[in-house]
Design a protein around this motif. Structure first.
Motif, PDB file in Angstrom:
ATOM      1  N   LEU A  82      59.330 -17.572 -43.273  1.00  0.00           N
ATOM      2  CA  LEU A  82      59.164 -18.880 -42.645  1.00  0.00           C
ATOM      3  C   LEU A  82      60.302 -19.142 -41.669  1.00  0.00           C
ATOM      4  O   LEU A  82      61.386 -18.571 -41.762  1.00  0.00           O
ATOM      5  CB  LEU A  82      59.078 -20.003 -43.687  1.00  0.00           C
ATOM      6  CG  LEU A  82      60.287 -20.321 -44.578  1.00  0.00           C
ATOM      7  CD1 LEU A  82      61.298 -21.219 -43.863  1.00  0.00           C
ATOM      8  CD2 LEU A  82      59.832 -21.005 -45.852  1.00  0.00           C
ATOM      9  N   LEU A 123      51.354 -27.985 -41.381  1.00  0.00           N
ATOM     10  CA  LEU A 123      52.299 -28.817 -42.123  1.00  0.00           C
ATOM     11  C   LEU A 123      51.589 -29.605 -43.212  1.00  0.00           C
ATOM     12  O   LEU A 123      52.134 -29.821 -44.295  1.00  0.00           O
ATOM     13  CB  LEU A 123      53.011 -29.782 -41.172  1.00  0.00           C
ATOM     14  CG  LEU A 123      54.006 -29.203 -40.178  1.00  0.00           C
ATOM     15  CD1 LEU A 123      54.591 -30.317 -39.320  1.00  0.00           C
ATOM     16  CD2 LEU A 123      55.126 -28.449 -40.890  1.00  0.00           C
ATOM     17  N   ASN A 160      61.077 -33.101 -48.910  1.00  0.00           N
ATOM     18  CA  ASN A 160      60.095 -32.160 -49.454  1.00  0.00           C
ATOM     19  C   ASN A 160      59.460 -32.746 -50.705  1.00  0.00           C
ATOM     20  O   ASN A 160      59.703 -33.906 -51.060  1.00  0.00           O
ATOM     21  CB  ASN A 160      60.729 -30.792 -49.720  1.00  0.00           C
ATOM     22  CG  ASN A 160      61.805 -30.841 -50.806  1.00  0.00           C
ATOM     23  OD1 ASN A 160      61.893 -31.807 -51.578  1.00  0.00           O
ATOM     24  ND2 ASN A 160      62.627 -29.822 -50.885  1.00  0.00           N
ATOM     25  N   ILE A 207      61.303 -28.863 -40.051  1.00  0.00           N
ATOM     26  CA  ILE A 207      59.988 -28.504 -40.549  1.00  0.00           C
ATOM     27  C   ILE A 207      59.971 -27.013 -40.859  1.00  0.00           C
ATOM     28  O   ILE A 207      60.774 -26.251 -40.311  1.00  0.00           O
ATOM     29  CB  ILE A 207      58.863 -28.844 -39.546  1.00  0.00           C
ATOM     30  CG1 ILE A 207      59.072 -28.097 -38.218  1.00  0.00           C
ATOM     31  CG2 ILE A 207      58.779 -30.341 -39.325  1.00  0.00           C
ATOM     32  CD1 ILE A 207      57.948 -28.277 -37.232  1.00  0.00           C
ATOM     33  N   HIS A 208      59.071 -26.597 -41.733  1.00  0.00           N
ATOM     34  CA  HIS A 208      58.872 -25.180 -42.047  1.00  0.00           C
ATOM     35  C   HIS A 208      57.569 -24.703 -41.414  1.00  0.00           C
ATOM     36  O   HIS A 208      56.534 -25.367 -41.546  1.00  0.00           O
ATOM     37  CB  HIS A 208      58.796 -24.956 -43.560  1.00  0.00           C
ATOM     38  CG  HIS A 208      60.117 -25.025 -44.241  1.00  0.00           C
ATOM     39  ND1 HIS A 208      60.247 -24.971 -45.619  1.00  0.00           N
ATOM     40  CD2 HIS A 208      61.374 -25.122 -43.762  1.00  0.00           C
ATOM     41  CE1 HIS A 208      61.529 -25.044 -45.943  1.00  0.00           C
ATOM     42  NE2 HIS A 208      62.229 -25.142 -44.826  1.00  0.00           N
ATOM     43  N   LEU A 209      57.626 -23.573 -40.770  1.00  0.00           N
ATOM     44  CA  LEU A 209      56.436 -22.917 -40.237  1.00  0.00           C
ATOM     45  C   LEU A 209      56.333 -21.559 -40.903  1.00  0.00           C
ATOM     46  O   LEU A 209      57.184 -20.689 -40.704  1.00  0.00           O
ATOM     47  CB  LEU A 209      56.536 -22.779 -38.716  1.00  0.00           C
ATOM     48  CG  LEU A 209      56.625 -24.117 -37.978  1.00  0.00           C
ATOM     49  CD1 LEU A 209      56.982 -23.906 -36.521  1.00  0.00           C
ATOM     50  CD2 LEU A 209      55.308 -24.875 -38.092  1.00  0.00           C
ATOM     51  N   ARG A 210      55.308 -21.397 -41.729  1.00  0.00           N
ATOM     52  CA  ARG A 210      55.155 -20.178 -42.530  1.00  0.00           C
ATOM     53  C   ARG A 210      54.281 -19.162 -41.805  1.00  0.00           C
ATOM     54  O   ARG A 210      53.212 -19.495 -41.289  1.00  0.00           O
ATOM     55  CB  ARG A 210      54.541 -20.500 -43.888  1.00  0.00           C
ATOM     56  CG  ARG A 210      55.429 -21.374 -44.758  1.00  0.00           C
ATOM     57  CD  ARG A 210      54.796 -21.611 -46.116  1.00  0.00           C
ATOM     58  NE  ARG A 210      55.627 -22.486 -46.926  1.00  0.00           N
ATOM     59  CZ  ARG A 210      56.617 -22.059 -47.696  1.00  0.00           C
ATOM     60  NH1 ARG A 210      56.887 -20.763 -47.765  1.00  0.00           N
ATOM     61  NH2 ARG A 210      57.331 -22.903 -48.405  1.00  0.00           N
ATOM     62  N   HIS A 253      62.567 -22.306 -40.384  1.00  0.00           N
ATOM     63  CA  HIS A 253      62.980 -23.707 -40.473  1.00  0.00           C
ATOM     64  C   HIS A 253      63.459 -24.101 -39.082  1.00  0.00           C
ATOM     65  O   HIS A 253      64.416 -23.532 -38.552  1.00  0.00           O
ATOM     66  CB  HIS A 253      64.111 -23.881 -41.495  1.00  0.00           C
ATOM     67  CG  HIS A 253      64.749 -25.237 -41.454  1.00  0.00           C
ATOM     68  ND1 HIS A 253      64.446 -26.238 -42.350  1.00  0.00           N
ATOM     69  CD2 HIS A 253      65.681 -25.767 -40.618  1.00  0.00           C
ATOM     70  CE1 HIS A 253      65.158 -27.313 -42.070  1.00  0.00           C
ATOM     71  NE2 HIS A 253      65.916 -27.056 -41.014  1.00  0.00           N
ATOM     72  N   SER A 284      56.383 -28.437 -48.935  1.00  0.00           N
ATOM     73  CA  SER A 284      57.798 -28.105 -48.746  1.00  0.00           C
ATOM     74  C   SER A 284      58.187 -28.126 -47.277  1.00  0.00           C
ATOM     75  O   SER A 284      59.357 -27.984 -46.942  1.00  0.00           O
ATOM     76  CB  SER A 284      58.097 -26.711 -49.314  1.00  0.00           C
ATOM     77  OG  SER A 284      57.515 -25.695 -48.508  1.00  0.00           O
ATOM     78  N   ALA A 285      57.186 -28.301 -46.383  1.00  0.00           N
ATOM     79  CA  ALA A 285      57.437 -28.170 -44.951  1.00  0.00           C
ATOM     80  C   ALA A 285      57.689 -29.499 -44.265  1.00  0.00           C
ATOM     81  O   ALA A 285      57.958 -29.537 -43.076  1.00  0.00           O
ATOM     82  CB  ALA A 285      56.239 -27.484 -44.285  1.00  0.00           C
ATOM     83  N   ASP A 293      51.344 -27.947 -46.655  1.00  0.00           N
ATOM     84  CA  ASP A 293      52.566 -27.347 -47.209  1.00  0.00           C
ATOM     85  C   ASP A 293      53.575 -28.446 -47.534  1.00  0.00           C
ATOM     86  O   ASP A 293      54.306 -28.914 -46.661  1.00  0.00           O
ATOM     87  CB  ASP A 293      53.158 -26.363 -46.196  1.00  0.00           C
ATOM     88  CG  ASP A 293      54.332 -25.576 -46.770  1.00  0.00           C
ATOM     89  OD1 ASP A 293      54.768 -25.883 -47.905  1.00  0.00           O
ATOM     90  OD2 ASP A 293      54.824 -24.665 -46.087  1.00  0.00           O
TER      91      ASP A 293
END
Length: 558
Positions: free
Chosen positions: A253, A9, A20, A29-32, A255, A14-15, A12
């Motif tokens: 990713l 995190l 953001n 949260i974003h996990l890529r 979300h 954007s995460a 990133d």
């Protein structure tokens, strides 16, 4: 461990949880996929973060695009789970986990075939085509030539296939809506000359197929069955899908968001009161163990070099860490009566900005900071009214409008986020002046320690998937129109419209305000402890195998 997720995190923008890099409200949260090694991510699987019920889903037949034949591809698919906590008895909290941007249908492997066919043992004198239930009990015997619908799965060692339905001697269709029927693999025809043969490839999400759930594409689906569809923590729901911004391609990713409509402070206060009473019991009599370390500001920490602990400083900010992540040392100390006792200390150095010069020494706090995550230690709830698309006092369109020259008003945060940032006080521990206004967002790069601090922040807000989100973005769209960016306006409108979730199932409703919880915070609060030999639930994000499930669930999950 959870730390690797916080580390990802941190790199990133954007995460982030709550906002953001553009200042837009972001409730998860974003996990890529690209941030994880394939061996860790296990083919980009999405797993349930806790025991619960599968209550809704959406599967895209193909990824969406902002323009009809071009632009960035993105998934609007999701899985929705409902979970329930109870502690003590009759003090309940219902919360939801939403997994967005799931893979489109074509990205799942063909997992079998379905046959609309007839029974055929291959022996005219042998009519023993037995239909059995999931317990192996024979429920009917059919002669050769009886019409059936069979589901054959690949990569299974069983010698029986699923029987979806069969026709009886009157031609009536019989099916089992509350269980599974099976038929021997060699007792139905697979060749055209044998009679009625129609075979199709099975296109479905494995989880849906496993639970006999219907597959519909491109529309939100509410699961409505007499028997709830139970999900275990760590169970695979599906795969990550693509979510690309303009000029991106092939980016995958997840979300992940967690939220509740219940008053979480009421639940926390009752749980905390019960836990304080429980903690007075002998360890073997307690219903819940300590599983979490919460250290408030201005608390002493120690060096364990030498014969006894030596205080070397005080914490400047809050620390939230599951016990499963911490190094523990037991030290002999003297109590108030001078008697030698063993006391536990926990190394918090990895979670501090400031530390001693010798990184191998360690910085420790004592066991007075141990607690139980069911009480949500360190939680701060913010209910200031703010349901906009951004975190600015003058709205995002004012911030982005080049004709507006008033930089000070552009950088001003709305009351909700101003209160949140004052609570976080992110620069304080580094010894720097506190200044966290909107104008710094594009420059800000939170580290993993600061990301952990967000787990104590729970704002009440409308969902970013609300049905009115397109209307809320109209002011922003007009800014782009004034700048002769009609195409950008069209792309914003389409993506926001595609991503809205217009579905009401149980208490879930994107148009209602909810309390949003940092997903990694929830997992951390309810993780098992390595120091307790009790019964624990497994929390597993994707394929994290550090967390082990036991035979019995932990008491607070119902």
């Amino acid at each position: 461990m959870l730390q690797k997720y916080f580390n990802n995190l941190a790199s990133d923008p954007s995460a982030r949880f709550l906002f953001n890099e553009s200042g837009l409200w972001h409730q998860g949260i974003h996990l890529r996929a690209e941030k994880f090694k394939s061996s860790e991510f296990d083919n980009e699987q999405i797993c349930a973060i806790a025991d619960g019920e599968f209550i809704a889903y959406k599967v895209d037949s193909a990824y969406k695009m902002e323009d009809k034949d071009a632009g960035a591809s993105y998934s609007t698919g999701f899985f929705l789970l409902e979970h329930k906590l109870e502690y003590p008895k009759d003090n309940k909290l219902t919360f939801y986990s939403l997994y967005r941007h799931t893979a489109c249908l074509s990205e799942y492997d063909t997992i079998g075939e379905e046959y609309h066919t007839v029974t055929d043992t291959g022996n005219p004198k042998d009519n023993n085509v037995h239909i059995k239930d999931e317990n192996g009990k024979i429920i009917d015997t059919l002669p050769n030539g009886r019409e059936v619908f069979v589901r054959k799965l690949f990569n299974t060692k069983s010698n029986r296939d699923e029987l979806v339905w069969y026709k009886d001697e009157l031609g009536e269709i019989n099916k089992n809506d509350n269980g599974t029927w099976t038929i021997y693999k060699g007792s139905y025809a697979k060749e055209e000359e044998k009679g009625l043969i129609k075979s199709t490839k099975i296109e479905s999400i494995p989880f849906l197929l496993k639970n006999n759930l219907p597959l519909y594409t491109d529309t939100p689906v509410q699961i409505s069955l007499p028997k709830p569809v139970q999900v275990k923590a760590g169970e695979v729901l599906g795969f990550m899908g693509e979510y690309n911004q303009m000029e991106e391609n092939g980016k995958r990713l997840l979300h992940l968001e967690v939220f509740t409509y219940d008053d979480i402070e009421v639940f926390r206060n009752k749980a905390k009161e019960a836990y304080q009473q429980d903690k007075k019991q002998d360890k073997e009599k307690r219903s819940l163990p300590d599983n979490f370390l919460y250290v408030d500001c201005n608390q002493p920490y120690y060096s364990l070099v030498g014969e006894e602990p030596t205080q070397i400083g005080e914490t400047q900010t809050e620390i939230f860490v599951p016990l499963s992540e911490l190094e523990k040392k037991s030290v002999k100390v003297k109590d108030d009566q001078g008697k030698e006792i063993s006391k536990d200390y926990y190394n918090i150095q990895p979670y501090l900005h400031q530390s001693t010069t010798n990184s191998n020494v360690g910085i420790y706090v004592d066991d007075s900071h141990l607690t139980q995550g069911i009480t949500f230690p360190g939680m701060n709830v913010f209910t200031t009214q703010s349901n906009g698309v951004d975190i600015f006092d003058q709205t995002l369109c004012h911030y982005l409008n080049p004709d507006e020259k008033d930089l000070e008003s552009k950088e001003r945060l709305n009351p909700l986020f101003k209160a949140i940032m004052e609570e976080l006080d992110l620069d304080k521990e580094k010894g720097e002046p506190v200044r966290f206004e909107a104008g710094r967002l594009h420059q800000l790069s939170l580290d993993a320690i600061q990301h952990r601090r967000f787990i104590g922040i729970i704002p009440k807000h409308q969902s970013e998937w609300a049905s009115n989100r397109v209307q809320q973005f109209e002011k922003l769209c007009r800014v782009f129109i004034d700048q002769n960016q009609a195409k950008t306006t069209q792309q914003i409108r389409k993506r926001v419209g595609d991503l809205s979730i217009q579905l009401k199932v149980r208490n879930f409703d994107t148009d209602k305000e909810a309390y949003f919880i940092h997903p990694l915070g929830l997992i951390g609060w309810l993780l098992k402890s390595k120091t307790w030999q009790g019964d624990f639930i497994r929390f597993r994000l994707n394929n994290d195998k550090d967390y082990v499930i036991s035979k019995e669930p932990i008491p607070y999950f119902v």
